[in-house]
Design a protein around this motif. Structure first.
Motif, PDB file in Angstrom:
ATOM      1  N   ARG A 262      42.760  52.817  24.009  1.00  0.00           N
ATOM      2  CA  ARG A 262      43.962  51.997  24.236  1.00  0.00           C
ATOM      3  C   ARG A 262      43.675  50.878  25.243  1.00  0.00           C
ATOM      4  NH1 ARG A 262      47.158  57.047  23.990  1.00  0.00           N
ATOM      5  NH2 ARG A 262      48.489  56.961  22.126  1.00  0.00           N
ATOM      6  N   THR A 263      42.925  51.206  26.279  1.00  0.00           N
ATOM      7  CA  THR A 263      42.594  50.212  27.301  1.00  0.00           C
ATOM      8  C   THR A 263      41.737  49.094  26.719  1.00  0.00           C
ATOM      9  OG1 THR A 263      42.698  51.858  29.072  1.00  0.00           O
ATOM     10  CG2 THR A 263      41.449  49.849  29.517  1.00  0.00           C
ATOM     11  N   LEU A 264      40.742  49.464  25.923  1.00  0.00           N
ATOM     12  CA  LEU A 264      39.868  48.459  25.311  1.00  0.00           C
ATOM     13  C   LEU A 264      40.643  47.587  24.327  1.00  0.00           C
ATOM     14  CD1 LEU A 264      36.723  50.711  24.696  1.00  0.00           C
ATOM     15  CD2 LEU A 264      36.933  48.861  26.377  1.00  0.00           C
ATOM     16  N   LEU A 265      41.520  48.200  23.541  1.00  0.00           N
ATOM     17  CA  LEU A 265      42.318  47.430  22.585  1.00  0.00           C
ATOM     18  C   LEU A 265      43.302  46.514  23.304  1.00  0.00           C
ATOM     19  CD1 LEU A 265      43.016  50.137  19.844  1.00  0.00           C
ATOM     20  CD2 LEU A 265      41.575  48.104  19.622  1.00  0.00           C
ATOM     21  N   ALA A 266      43.848  46.979  24.415  1.00  0.00           N
ATOM     22  CA  ALA A 266      44.764  46.137  25.192  1.00  0.00           C
ATOM     23  C   ALA A 266      44.021  44.919  25.735  1.00  0.00           C
ATOM     24  CB  ALA A 266      45.370  46.945  26.336  1.00  0.00           C
ATOM     25  N   GLN A 267      42.779  45.129  26.128  1.00  0.00           N
ATOM     26  CA  GLN A 267      41.961  44.018  26.615  1.00  0.00           C
ATOM     27  C   GLN A 267      41.718  43.003  25.500  1.00  0.00           C
ATOM     28  OE1 GLN A 267      38.374  45.360  28.519  1.00  0.00           O
ATOM     29  NE2 GLN A 267      37.485  43.306  28.652  1.00  0.00           N
ATOM     30  N   ILE A 268      41.435  43.498  24.301  1.00  0.00           N
ATOM     31  CA  ILE A 268      41.185  42.613  23.165  1.00  0.00           C
ATOM     32  C   ILE A 268      42.466  41.899  22.745  1.00  0.00           C
ATOM     33  CG2 ILE A 268      40.478  42.546  20.734  1.00  0.00           C
ATOM     34  CD1 ILE A 268      38.667  44.944  21.321  1.00  0.00           C
ATOM     35  N   SER A 269      43.602  42.587  22.865  1.00  0.00           N
ATOM     36  CA  SER A 269      44.876  42.015  22.420  1.00  0.00           C
ATOM     37  C   SER A 269      45.288  40.792  23.231  1.00  0.00           C
ATOM     38  CB  SER A 269      45.986  43.070  22.484  1.00  0.00           C
ATOM     39  OG  SER A 269      46.320  43.381  23.829  1.00  0.00           O
ATOM     40  N   CYS A 270      44.693  40.607  24.391  1.00  0.00           N
ATOM     41  CA  CYS A 270      44.995  39.412  25.188  1.00  0.00           C
ATOM     42  C   CYS A 270      44.602  38.149  24.435  1.00  0.00           C
ATOM     43  CB  CYS A 270      44.261  39.472  26.527  1.00  0.00           C
ATOM     44  SG  CYS A 270      44.838  40.783  27.630  1.00  0.00           S
ATOM     45  N   SER A 271      43.592  38.270  23.574  1.00  0.00           N
ATOM     46  CA  SER A 271      43.141  37.123  22.780  1.00  0.00           C
ATOM     47  C   SER A 271      43.479  37.267  21.306  1.00  0.00           C
ATOM     48  CB  SER A 271      41.619  36.952  22.928  1.00  0.00           C
ATOM     49  OG  SER A 271      41.253  36.754  24.274  1.00  0.00           O
ATOM     50  N   PHE A 272      43.594  38.521  20.842  1.00  0.00           N
ATOM     51  CA  PHE A 272      43.839  38.764  19.419  1.00  0.00           C
ATOM     52  C   PHE A 272      44.932  39.822  19.274  1.00  0.00           C
ATOM     53  CE2 PHE A 272      39.388  37.527  19.918  1.00  0.00           C
ATOM     54  CZ  PHE A 272      39.331  36.422  19.072  1.00  0.00           C
ATOM     55  N   SER A 273      46.113  39.386  18.869  1.00  0.00           N
ATOM     56  CA  SER A 273      47.256  40.297  18.790  1.00  0.00           C
ATOM     57  C   SER A 273      47.072  41.382  17.739  1.00  0.00           C
ATOM     58  CB  SER A 273      48.536  39.510  18.494  1.00  0.00           C
ATOM     59  OG  SER A 273      48.429  38.802  17.269  1.00  0.00           O
ATOM     60  N   VAL A 274      46.154  41.164  16.780  1.00  0.00           N
ATOM     61  CA  VAL A 274      45.926  42.171  15.748  1.00  0.00           C
ATOM     62  C   VAL A 274      45.472  43.491  16.361  1.00  0.00           C
ATOM     63  CG1 VAL A 274      43.507  41.530  15.357  1.00  0.00           C
ATOM     64  CG2 VAL A 274      44.815  42.596  13.518  1.00  0.00           C
ATOM     65  N   ALA A 275      44.917  43.449  17.559  1.00  0.00           N
ATOM     66  CA  ALA A 275      44.495  44.679  18.229  1.00  0.00           C
ATOM     67  C   ALA A 275      45.677  45.606  18.472  1.00  0.00           C
ATOM     68  CB  ALA A 275      43.801  44.352  19.551  1.00  0.00           C
ATOM     69  N   ASN A 276      46.872  45.031  18.636  1.00  0.00           N
ATOM     70  CA  ASN A 276      48.064  45.860  18.826  1.00  0.00           C
ATOM     71  C   ASN A 276      48.366  46.682  17.581  1.00  0.00           C
ATOM     72  OD1 ASN A 276      48.627  44.946  21.475  1.00  0.00           O
ATOM     73  ND2 ASN A 276      49.586  43.093  20.660  1.00  0.00           N
ATOM     74  N   ALA A 277      48.112  46.095  16.412  1.00  0.00           N
ATOM     75  CA  ALA A 277      48.333  46.820  15.159  1.00  0.00           C
ATOM     76  C   ALA A 277      47.358  47.986  15.033  1.00  0.00           C
ATOM     77  CB  ALA A 277      48.186  45.869  13.973  1.00  0.00           C
ATOM     78  N   ILE A 278      46.113  47.764  15.454  1.00  0.00           N
ATOM     79  CA  ILE A 278      45.120  48.839  15.426  1.00  0.00           C
ATOM     80  C   ILE A 278      45.544  49.961  16.372  1.00  0.00           C
ATOM     81  CG2 ILE A 278      42.717  49.447  15.867  1.00  0.00           C
ATOM     82  CD1 ILE A 278      43.066  47.637  13.467  1.00  0.00           C
ATOM     83  N   SER A 279      46.038  49.583  17.538  1.00  0.00           N
ATOM     84  CA  SER A 279      46.481  50.576  18.514  1.00  0.00           C
ATOM     85  C   SER A 279      47.652  51.396  17.973  1.00  0.00           C
ATOM     86  CB  SER A 279      46.882  49.875  19.818  1.00  0.00           C
ATOM     87  OG  SER A 279      47.191  50.818  20.820  1.00  0.00           O
ATOM     88  N   SER A 280      48.597  50.722  17.313  1.00  0.00           N
ATOM     89  CA  SER A 280      49.746  51.428  16.731  1.00  0.00           C
ATOM     90  C   SER A 280      49.303  52.369  15.620  1.00  0.00           C
ATOM     91  CB  SER A 280      50.756  50.413  16.184  1.00  0.00           C
ATOM     92  OG  SER A 280      51.290  49.624  17.224  1.00  0.00           O
ATOM     93  N   ASP A 281      48.370  51.892  14.799  1.00  0.00           N
ATOM     94  CA  ASP A 281      47.857  52.715  13.706  1.00  0.00           C
ATOM     95  C   ASP A 281      47.178  53.966  14.247  1.00  0.00           C
ATOM     96  OD1 ASP A 281      47.097  53.294  10.953  1.00  0.00           O
ATOM     97  OD2 ASP A 281      45.075  52.714  11.541  1.00  0.00           O
ATOM     98  N   LEU A 282      46.383  53.802  15.295  1.00  0.00           N
ATOM     99  CA  LEU A 282      45.707  54.955  15.885  1.00  0.00           C
ATOM    100  C   LEU A 282      46.708  55.917  16.516  1.00  0.00           C
ATOM    101  CD1 LEU A 282      42.526  53.346  17.486  1.00  0.00           C
ATOM    102  CD2 LEU A 282      42.624  54.942  15.565  1.00  0.00           C
ATOM    103  N   GLY A 283      47.790  55.378  17.062  1.00  0.00           N
ATOM    104  CA  GLY A 283      48.822  56.246  17.609  1.00  0.00           C
ATOM    105  C   GLY A 283      49.369  57.187  16.554  1.00  0.00           C
TER     106      GLY A 283
END
Length: 224
Positions: free
Chosen positions: A189-210
């Motif tokens: 989650r921390t790594l994806l949050a870091q990536i989401s600062c530049s690419f919002s698609v990372a939030n979708a990956i995080s939600s999917d993993l949830g």
């Protein structure tokens, strides 16, 4: 990120074309990452074909025909597993250079992810255990070791390179499907949050993993 249908990138004409290209005028631009991407493409194509077959088998095939087809799929997976091991041996002795250092850092993140992905083709469908066919699936301990490598190497790459963070969504999605501890989940989650600062698609990956982590039944990862 991986194909959910057959791709021309896994066809023989395209593979032959790329091999000729790297042996020709572009030979000086080749790096182990190119070979690793070829293996990833073939593993993805194999996954699609295996899923298509296992979801439809038994409708018009005899038991012997099914076993022969499954054995062929397993043999193909073993060849890809062998290709991955050969890649690792080659990559470990590949000369270091400023031009390829960042590219190889990405490759070393992708390598354990592709290894897990290949294993996952055979890990979740009971048809393989019932068939008695030996597959290139990994032991759970090795899967967990690879998860750790993905997380550690991704964190290092995000901190130490200026490559686009988007490339790490695939390995993080693959690792996320195999985590076994809350600590690993939080790490992802921390790594994806870091990536989401530049690419919002990372939030979708995080939600999917949830959703994956909330589901007690393991699911085969076909996309990431």
């Amino acid at each position: 990120m991986l194909f959910v249908e057959r791709s021309f990138l896994a066809t023989k004409p395209w593979i032959d074309f790329t091999q000729e290209m790297w042996l020709g005028e572009h030979a000086g631009e080749w790096s182990p990452m190119e070979r690793l991407l070829d293996i990833m493409t073939l593993a993805s194509d194999l996954c699609v074909r295996v899923m298509e077959y296992t979801h439809s088998n038994g409708k018009s095939s005899s038991e012997d025909e099914i076993l022969r087809t499954l054995a062929t799929f397993a043999e193909e997976g073993h060849r890809l597993r062998s290709d991955l091991y050969s890649w690792e041996e080659m990559a470990q002795i590949w000369p270091s250079s400023t031009k390829y250092n960042h590219q190889m850092m990405i490759a070393w993140v992708f390598y354990p992810a592709i290894s897990i992905y290949l294993s996952g083709i055979y890990d979740y469908d009971r048809i393989w255990e019932a068939s008695g066919i030996t597959t290139p699936g990994l032991p759970r301990t090795e899967v967990q070791q690879n998860v750790g490598k993905i997380l550690d190497r991704t964190a290092l790459a995000l901190k130490g390179t200026n490559v686009t963070a988007l490339v790490f969504l695939f390995p993080l999605r693959i690792a996320g499907a195999r985590v076994t501890t809350v600590e690993e989940q939080e790490n992802i989650r921390t790594l994806l949050a870091q990536i989401s600062c530049s690419f919002s698609v990372a939030n979708a990956i995080s939600s999917d993993l949830g959703e994956v982590w909330a589901d007690p039944v393991p699911r085969l990862v076909t996309t990431a």
